[in-house]
Design an enzyme around this catalytic site. Structure first.
Site, PDB file in Angstrom:
ATOM      1  N   GLU A  44       0.839  -1.197   0.000  1.00 21.74           N
ATOM      2  CA  GLU A  44       0.000   0.000   0.000  1.00 21.74           C
ATOM      3  C   GLU A  44       0.877   1.251   0.000  1.00 21.74           C
ATOM      4  O   GLU A  44       1.699   1.453   0.888  1.00 21.74           O
ATOM      5  CB  GLU A  44      -0.875  -0.027   1.261  1.00 21.74           C
ATOM      6  CG  GLU A  44      -1.545   1.282   1.592  1.00 21.74           C
ATOM      7  CD  GLU A  44      -2.225   1.257   2.963  1.00 21.74           C
ATOM      8  OE1 GLU A  44      -2.134   0.227   3.677  1.00 21.74           O
ATOM      9  OE2 GLU A  44      -2.844   2.270   3.317  1.00 21.74           O
ATOM     10  N   ASP A  91      -0.936  -0.995   5.844  1.00 24.49           N
ATOM     11  CA  ASP A  91      -0.748  -0.381   7.157  1.00 24.49           C
ATOM     12  C   ASP A  91      -1.594  -1.098   8.201  1.00 24.49           C
ATOM     13  O   ASP A  91      -2.651  -1.624   7.899  1.00 24.49           O
ATOM     14  CB  ASP A  91      -1.171   1.098   7.122  1.00 24.49           C
ATOM     15  CG  ASP A  91      -0.195   1.941   6.315  1.00 24.49           C
ATOM     16  OD1 ASP A  91       0.916   1.438   6.026  1.00 24.49           O
ATOM     17  OD2 ASP A  91      -0.545   3.079   5.965  1.00 24.49           O
ATOM     18  N   ASP A 117      -3.710  -0.168  10.258  1.00 21.00           N
ATOM     19  CA  ASP A 117      -4.782   0.704  10.748  1.00 21.00           C
ATOM     20  C   ASP A 117      -6.058   0.397   9.968  1.00 21.00           C
ATOM     21  O   ASP A 117      -6.089  -0.511   9.145  1.00 21.00           O
ATOM     22  CB  ASP A 117      -4.387   2.183  10.621  1.00 21.00           C
ATOM     23  CG  ASP A 117      -4.133   2.588   9.167  1.00 21.00           C
ATOM     24  OD1 ASP A 117      -4.365   1.753   8.264  1.00 21.00           O
ATOM     25  OD2 ASP A 117      -3.696   3.720   8.939  1.00 21.00           O
ATOM     26  N   ASP A 173      -7.645   2.037   7.590  1.00 23.92           N
ATOM     27  CA  ASP A 173      -7.507   2.186   6.144  1.00 23.92           C
ATOM     28  C   ASP A 173      -6.773   0.996   5.539  1.00 23.92           C
ATOM     29  O   ASP A 173      -7.135   0.502   4.476  1.00 23.92           O
ATOM     30  CB  ASP A 173      -6.738   3.469   5.807  1.00 23.92           C
ATOM     31  CG  ASP A 173      -7.680   4.660   5.684  1.00 23.92           C
ATOM     32  OD1 ASP A 173      -8.902   4.424   5.711  1.00 23.92           O
ATOM     33  OD2 ASP A 173      -7.179   5.797   5.577  1.00 23.92           O
TER      34      ASP A 173
END
Ligand code: 0RA
Length: 652
Positions: A437, A510, A512, A514
Site C-alpha cells: 500500500e 498499514d 490501521d 484504512d
C-alpha cells in the site's frame, strides 16, 4: 514413559474396582484424542474450540434431520461453559447387550460411536464434524449429560473424558431430550473464549440449512443476556434473500427446489440481482464447502447449459452468440445444499467434495428444475438472459481491449507493469510478490527487500471495488491490471495456476483501519478473480509491527498491545524509574519504517510472520465488503467492528 504411568492411574475406577478390558480400550482411545487433539478437531486454537460446539450441535441436528427434534438451544454461560439442549428422543440409557454399559456412556467414551449407533435411523450424518461427541468429552475439563427419556431424568458426569459418576436416575420427568454441558479443557486449548459472532453466524446458517428447525442462541456472559432465535420456514429460499441483502432482484421469486436421488439429496435456491458479483455458497451435510467440488461443478454446468438452451430455443441470441459460465452467474446469489451418505472431503481445508457420482445428479436436477422455472416464468427468463448477454458483451469488449493492450505493450517491449520491481530468480516456487500500500512504503520495500526472490508492486491509494463494477471496468483499472499482469496467471475461467509467477503473494498494508480496508479490497479482488490462487495457499498477509521500543542501542518490535506491555516489563524489569531511557514509537504506517526496519520486521523470512489466507477468510472478506458497500446504513456502521472480527478470524 510418563504417558504410560498416566494411563495406568486412570484405569483405576473411582469406586475402587478395576476397569474391564473394553474400558481400557476406551481410555486409550480418549487418551489418543488428548494427545493429538488437532487430528480430531483441526486445531487447539479458536477454530478448534468452536468446533466443540459444532460437534455437539451436529448430534442434535442429526436428531432433527431424523424427524425427532424441533428445537436446539445453545447457551454460552460465564466462564465459557456451553450447554446444548435438544428435544429429541434422548440418547438411549439402557445397558448395551455386549458392551455392558449404558448407550449414553458408549456415545460419550467410544471414539466414532457418536450418536450413531444405528446408522439406518440416520439418513446422513455430519461429515466433516462427525468425529463424535466422545471427542468433545475427551477435551473437556467437565462434561455433564442429562437425558429425559421414558418419564425419567438421567444424569452423568465426566472429567477429561473419564467417567466421574455412573449414570443415575434422578427421578420422574416429563418430555424427552438431551442436554450436554461442557467446559473446554484449559490444558488443551490455547484460546478459551467463545466468539459471539462466529457462533451466531454458524447457528443462523444451520437454521437456514435445516428449514423449520428452531435454534435458540443465548449468551449469558455480558452484563445483559442476549437471546436470539433462528427459524426459517423457507429454508434456503430465505437464505438467498438474506444473502442478497440490499441488492435489487431482477425477478421477484427466488428459484427454489428440492430433489431426491438415490446418491444424493439436493436443495437449491437462487436469485439474480442487478449487481455484477457472483455469490455462490455450497454445502454438503451442513458443512460449507468453501473449495467447491463435484456438486458445484454439476451446478455450474447445468446453469450454463440450461440458459443457453432456453435462449437458443426462444431465438434470443443474435447469430454466433452464446453465454459463458461467468456470464450466466453474474449477479447471481445461489445456495446449494446436498446431503450425501459418505462424503469424501478433499482440498487444502478439506472443504471440497470429491464424490464423483454427485456431479451428474446435481447437474440433472438443476437442468430439470431450472428449465421448468424458465418455461413457466418467461418474463423472468428474458430478464436473466438479457442480463447475461450484457455480461457477455462487456466481457467481449474487455477481451478485445486486453488483447489490444497486450499487443501494444508487446510492441513497447515489456509486458510487466512499470511499477513492478521484479525479482531476479525466475522459479515461481521460490519467488514472492509483495503488494504494498502506497508509494512511500513501496519505496522502502524496494530498498529493503532481497531482490533475488522478492518482487515489489506498490499500489496507489484504494483500488477499485470489484464487487460493484462490471468486468470491463475492473479490467480498465490500472492498479488491477498491474496486479493481473504481475501475477501472470490470468483471471476467472481463463485463470491458470501453473502460470503464476510467484507462489507467495503477500499483501502488505498499514496496521490501521484504512490498511484493513485496502486489504479487504485486495482480498475481495483475488477471491473474485482468482480464487484458485487462494485455494492453492499462495496468498498471505504480512504482519507489520505496531510499535518500536528503543532502549539505548537496543530495539524491540511489538506486533500487539500485549507484546508491547511484555517488552516494557522486560526492559524495565518492572521498575518504573527505568522508564526514562525508553523510547516508544507507534507506527502509523509502513511508510514510517526505513528500508532496514521494514526488512527486519516484516519481510525477512527468518523473523517475519505472515498469515496464510484461507478461502473462507476471503469469502468472509468479500461478504463484509458487500455489506459495507450496500445501501444499508447499519451494516456500514458495523463494518469496522466486523472487520476486526474477520482479521481475528484469520489468526485462528
Ligand atoms: C441414537 C438413538 C436414539 C437417539 C440418539 C442416538 C440421540 C443422540 C443425540 C445426541 C444429541 N442429541 C441426541 N438425541 C438423540 C434414540 C433411539 C430410540 O429412541 O429409539
Amino acid at each position: 514413559m510418563v504417558e504410560k504411568k498416566k494411563a495406568k492411574k486412570k484405569t483405576r475406577k473411582k469406586g475402587g474396582g478395576k476397569y474391564t478390558a473394553d474400558q481400557i480400550t476406551v481410555l486409550k482411545g480418549l487418551e489418543a484424542v488428548r494427545k493429538r487433539p488437532g487430528m480430531y478437531i483441526g486445531s487447539t486454537s479458536g477454530r478448534g474450540l468452536h468446533h466443540l460446539v459444532y460437534e455437539v450441535v451436529d448430534n442434535s441436528i442429526d436428531e432433527a434431520m431424523a424427524g425427532f427434534c424441533k428445537e436446539v438451544r445453545v447457551t454460552v454461560h460465564p466462564d465459557n461453559i456451553v450447554t446444548v439442549e435438544d428435544d429429541g428422543r434422548g440418547i438411549p440409557v439402557d445397558v448395551h447387550p455386549t458392551e455392558k454399559i449404558p448407550g449414553v456412556e458408549l456415545a460419550m467414551t467410544v471414539l466414532h460411536a457418536g450418536g450413531k449407533f444405528d446408522k439406518s435411523t440416520y439418513k446422513v450424518s455430519g461429515g466433516l464434524h462427525g468425529v463424535g461427541v466422545s471427542v468433545v468429552n475427551a477435551l473437556s475439563e467437565v462434561l455433564e449429560v442429562e437425558i429425559r427419556r421414558d418419564g425419567h431424568l438421567y444424569h452423568q458426569r465426566y472429567e477429561r473424558g473419564v467417567r466421574a459418576t455412573s449414570l443415575t436416575d434422578r427421578g420422574k420427568a416429563t418430555g424427552t431430550g438431551t442436554k450436554v454441558t461442557f467446559q473446554p479443557d484449559t490444558d488443551i486449548f490455547t484460546e478459551l473464549e467463545f466468539n459471539y459472532d462466529i457462533l451466531s453466524d454458524r447457528l443462523r446458517e444451520l437454521a437456514f440449512l435445516n428449514k423449520g428447525l428452531t435454534i435458540v442462541f443465548i449468551d449469558e456472559r455480558g452484563a445483559e443476556l442476549i437471546e436470539e432465535t433462528y427459524r426459517y420456514e423457507g429454508g434456503l429460499a430465505e437464505y438467498v434473500t438474506y444473502l442478497r441483502g440490499s441488492r435489487s432482484p431482477i425477478h421477484d421469486k427466488v428459484i427454489y427446489f428440492e430433489a431426491s436421488r438415490p446418491e444424493v439429496e439436493i436443495e437449491l435456491a437462487m436469485q439474480y440481482d442487478g449487481g455484477y458479483a457472483e455469490n455462490t455458497h455450497t454445502f454438503v451435510n451442513n458443512i460449507n464447502t468453501h473449495e467447491g467440488g463435484t456438486h458445484l461443478t454439476g451446478l455450474k454446468a447445468a446453469l450454463t447449459r440450461t440458459i443457453n438452451d432456453y435462449a437458443r430455443r426462444n431465438n434470443l441470441f443474435k447469430k454466433d452468440e452464446s453465454l459463458s459460465g461467468d456470464d450466466v452467474r453474474e449477479g447471481l446469489t445461489v445456495v446449494l445444499s446436498v446431503r450425501v451418505m459418505e462424503p469424501q472431503f478433499e482440498g487444502q481445508t478439506k472443504t471440497k467434495l470429491g464424490n464423483s457420482e454427485v456431479r451428474g445428479a446435481v447437474e440433472a436436477a438443476v437442468n430439470e428444475h431450472f428449465a421448468i422455472f424458465l418455461d413457466e416464468n418467461p418474463r423472468s427468463a428474458r430478464q436473466i438472459i438479457d442480463k447475461s448477454l450484457q455480461a457477455a458483451r462487456a466481457r467481449e469488449a474487455a477481451r478485445k481491449a486486453r488483447d489490444l493492450a497486450r499487443k501494444k505493450s508487446a510492441l513497447e517491449g515489456g509486458v510487466l507493469p512499470g511499477k513492478l520491481a521484479d525479482c531476479s530468480i525466475s522459479d515461481p516456487a521460490m519467488c514472492e510478490l509483495y503488494i504494498v500500500e502506497g508509494d512511500s512504503a513501496g519505496g522502502s520495500a524496494k530498498q529493503g527487500r532481497d531482490r533475488s526472490y522478492q518482487a515489489i508492486l506498490p499500489l496507489k491509494g484504494k483500488i477499485l471495488n470489484v464487487e460493484r463494477a462490471r468486468i470491463d471496468k475492473v479490467l480498465s483499472n490500472a492498479e488491477i491490471r498491474a496486479m493481473i499482469t504481475a501475477i501472470g496467471a490470468g483471471i476467472k475461467d481463463d485463470f491458470d495456476l501453473g502460470e503464476a509467477r510467484y507462489h507467495k503473494i503477500i499483501i502488505m498494508t498499514d496496521a490501521d483501519v484504512d490498511g484493513a480496508h485496502i486489504r479487504t479490497l485486495l482480498l475481495t479482488f483475488l477471491f473474485r478473480q482468482m480464487p484458485e490462487l487462494i485455494e492453492a495457499g499462495y496468498v498471505y498477509i504480512a504482519q507489520p509491527p505496531l510499535y518500536r521500543v528503543g532502549k539505548g542501542s537496543k530495539e524491540y518490535y511489538a506486533y500487539s498491545e500485549d507484546e508491547r506491555e511484555q517488552i516494557l516489563q522486560r526492559v524495565t524489569n518492572g521498575k518504573a524509574e527505568e522508564v526514562k531511557g525508553i523510547n516508544i514509537q507507534r507506527y502509523k504506517g509502513l511508510g514510517e519504517m526505513n528500508p532496514d526496519q521494514l526488512w527486519k520486521t516484516t519481510m525477512d523470512p527468518d523473523y517475519r510472520t505472515v498469515m496464510q489466507v484461507q478461502i473462507e477468510d476471503a469469502a468472509i472478506a468479500s461478504m463484509l465488503f458487500d455489506q459495507l458497500m450496500g445501501g444499508d446504513v447499519e451494516p456500514r456502521r458495523n463494518f469496522i467492528e466486523k472487520n476486526a472480527k474477520y482479521v481475528k478470524h484469520l489468526d485462528v
